[in-house]
Design a protein around this motif. Structure first.
Motif, PDB file in Angstrom:
ATOM      1  N   THR A  62       6.946  52.982  -8.394  1.00 34.02           N
ATOM      2  CA  THR A  62       7.870  53.122  -7.353  1.00 34.02           C
ATOM      3  C   THR A  62       9.201  53.942  -7.764  1.00 34.02           C
ATOM      4  N   MET A  63      10.210  54.235  -6.904  1.00 33.83           N
ATOM      5  CA  MET A  63      11.118  55.044  -7.139  1.00 33.83           C
ATOM      6  C   MET A  63      11.853  54.506  -8.245  1.00 33.83           C
ATOM      7  N   GLY A  64      12.291  55.251  -9.124  1.00 29.52           N
ATOM      8  CA  GLY A  64      12.991  55.138 -10.568  1.00 29.52           C
ATOM      9  C   GLY A  64      12.067  54.855 -11.802  1.00 29.52           C
ATOM     10  N   ASP A  65      10.814  54.522 -11.471  1.00 30.80           N
ATOM     11  CA  ASP A  65       9.720  54.406 -12.630  1.00 30.80           C
ATOM     12  C   ASP A  65       9.481  55.770 -13.306  1.00 30.80           C
ATOM     13  N   LEU A  66       9.580  55.603 -14.524  1.00 30.42           N
ATOM     14  CA  LEU A  66       9.151  56.556 -15.517  1.00 30.42           C
ATOM     15  C   LEU A  66       8.057  56.246 -16.165  1.00 30.42           C
ATOM     16  N   PHE A  67       6.814  56.985 -16.090  1.00 24.76           N
ATOM     17  CA  PHE A  67       5.395  56.694 -16.571  1.00 24.76           C
ATOM     18  C   PHE A  67       4.984  57.547 -17.386  1.00 24.76           C
ATOM     19  N   LEU A  68       4.598  57.468 -18.639  1.00 22.22           N
ATOM     20  CA  LEU A  68       4.040  58.197 -19.667  1.00 22.22           C
ATOM     21  C   LEU A  68       2.446  58.469 -19.474  1.00 22.22           C
ATOM     22  N   LEU A  69       2.062  59.632 -19.068  1.00 19.28           N
ATOM     23  CA  LEU A  69       0.586  59.856 -18.518  1.00 19.28           C
ATOM     24  C   LEU A  69      -0.265  59.668 -19.836  1.00 19.28           C
ATOM     25  N   PRO A  70      -1.302  58.855 -19.706  1.00 22.01           N
ATOM     26  CA  PRO A  70      -2.246  59.057 -20.875  1.00 22.01           C
ATOM     27  C   PRO A  70      -3.036  60.193 -20.860  1.00 22.01           C
ATOM     28  N   HIS A  71      -3.291  60.637 -22.078  1.00 20.90           N
ATOM     29  CA  HIS A  71      -4.315  61.656 -22.270  1.00 20.90           C
ATOM     30  C   HIS A  71      -5.566  61.647 -21.829  1.00 20.90           C
ATOM     31  N   GLU A  72      -5.824  61.295 -20.834  1.00 17.83           N
ATOM     32  CA  GLU A  72      -7.023  61.463 -20.069  1.00 17.83           C
ATOM     33  C   GLU A  72      -7.143  61.705 -18.688  1.00 17.83           C
ATOM     34  N   ARG A  73      -8.323  61.922 -18.122  1.00 16.60           N
ATOM     35  CA  ARG A  73      -8.466  62.360 -16.703  1.00 16.60           C
ATOM     36  C   ARG A  73      -7.904  61.384 -15.815  1.00 16.60           C
ATOM     37  N   HIS A  74      -7.198  61.675 -14.824  1.00 12.68           N
ATOM     38  CA  HIS A  74      -6.642  60.594 -13.701  1.00 12.68           C
ATOM     39  C   HIS A  74      -6.305  61.448 -12.472  1.00 12.68           C
ATOM     40  N   GLY A  75      -6.227  60.646 -11.714  1.00 10.92           N
ATOM     41  CA  GLY A  75      -5.926  61.168 -10.176  1.00 10.92           C
ATOM     42  C   GLY A  75      -4.548  60.305  -9.825  1.00 10.92           C
ATOM     43  N   LEU A  76      -3.963  60.695  -8.654  1.00  8.85           N
ATOM     44  CA  LEU A  76      -2.845  60.118  -7.741  1.00  8.85           C
ATOM     45  C   LEU A  76      -3.175  59.893  -6.399  1.00  8.85           C
ATOM     46  N   THR A  77      -2.569  59.003  -6.102  1.00  5.02           N
ATOM     47  CA  THR A  77      -2.429  58.798  -4.501  1.00  5.02           C
ATOM     48  C   THR A  77      -1.048  58.286  -3.856  1.00  5.02           C
ATOM     49  N   ALA A  78      -0.801  59.069  -2.923  1.00  4.81           N
ATOM     50  CA  ALA A  78       0.688  58.758  -2.317  1.00  4.81           C
ATOM     51  C   ALA A  78       0.490  57.304  -1.433  1.00  4.81           C
ATOM     52  N   ASN A 101      -7.599  66.978 -15.355  1.00  9.87           N
ATOM     53  CA  ASN A 101      -7.077  66.498 -16.873  1.00  9.87           C
ATOM     54  C   ASN A 101      -5.765  66.461 -17.287  1.00  9.87           C
ATOM     55  N   ALA A 102      -5.358  65.606 -18.090  1.00 11.61           N
ATOM     56  CA  ALA A 102      -3.931  65.437 -18.381  1.00 11.61           C
ATOM     57  C   ALA A 102      -3.597  66.626 -19.421  1.00 11.61           C
ATOM     58  N   PRO A 103      -2.368  67.055 -19.274  1.00 12.90           N
ATOM     59  CA  PRO A 103      -2.013  68.276 -20.589  1.00 12.90           C
ATOM     60  C   PRO A 103      -1.811  67.179 -21.628  1.00 12.90           C
ATOM     61  N   PRO A 104      -1.725  67.764 -22.676  1.00 15.85           N
ATOM     62  CA  PRO A 104      -1.217  67.084 -24.197  1.00 15.85           C
ATOM     63  C   PRO A 104      -0.221  66.133 -24.074  1.00 15.85           C
ATOM     64  N   ALA A 105       0.883  66.268 -23.427  1.00 20.41           N
ATOM     65  CA  ALA A 105       1.930  65.117 -22.989  1.00 20.41           C
ATOM     66  C   ALA A 105       2.451  65.357 -21.926  1.00 20.41           C
ATOM     67  N   ALA A 106       2.668  64.203 -20.919  1.00 27.03           N
ATOM     68  CA  ALA A 106       3.501  64.433 -19.763  1.00 27.03           C
ATOM     69  C   ALA A 106       3.587  62.984 -19.249  1.00 27.03           C
ATOM     70  N   SER A 107       4.665  63.206 -18.323  1.00 28.96           N
ATOM     71  CA  SER A 107       5.273  61.740 -17.755  1.00 28.96           C
ATOM     72  C   SER A 107       5.353  62.402 -16.237  1.00 28.96           C
TER      73      SER A 107
END
Length: 105
Positions: free
Chosen positions: A76-92, A50-56
């Motif tokens: 990629t390096m330097g990117d700033l991304f606002l996470l949507p308030h929904e379930r998500h996953g990450l892979t390196a 789950n995502a917190p209420p607000a995150a990047s």
């Protein structure tokens, strides 16, 4: 003041030593704000959560794939991304380090 790149490198080394391929350091906790540097070795996943209420996330090094029900994007390096308030996953995709900024209630 924090040197995010030095912290990222330190945790990248620790991630390579970890059997789980990751390392993290909470560098700022000033309610409701939290900032954490997270390092993941190539191929390491953070399973759906789950995502917190607000995150990047701000990518400090490497490439990471973000995936949710509504989106899939490579950051990629330097990117700033606002996470949507929904379930998500990450892979390196490559050895990766990023700054997670979260605001909790």
């Amino acid at each position: 003041m924090y040197d995010l790149y030095a912290i990222a490198e330190e945790h990248m080394v620790a991630a390579h030593r970890s059997e789980h391929g990751r390392s993290a350091n909470l560098i700022l906790r000033e309610r409701p704000l939290r900032q954490t540097v997270i390092a993941l070795t190539a191929g390491t996943k953070l399973d759906e959560h789950n995502a917190p209420p607000a995150a990047s996330i701000q990518v400090l090094r490497g490439v990471v794939k973000f995936k949710s029900a509504s989106d899939e994007i490579e950051l990629t390096m330097g990117d700033l991304f606002l996470l949507p308030h929904e379930r998500h996953g990450l892979t390196a995709v490559t050895d990766t380090a990023f700054l997670l900024t979260a605001v909790n209630d």
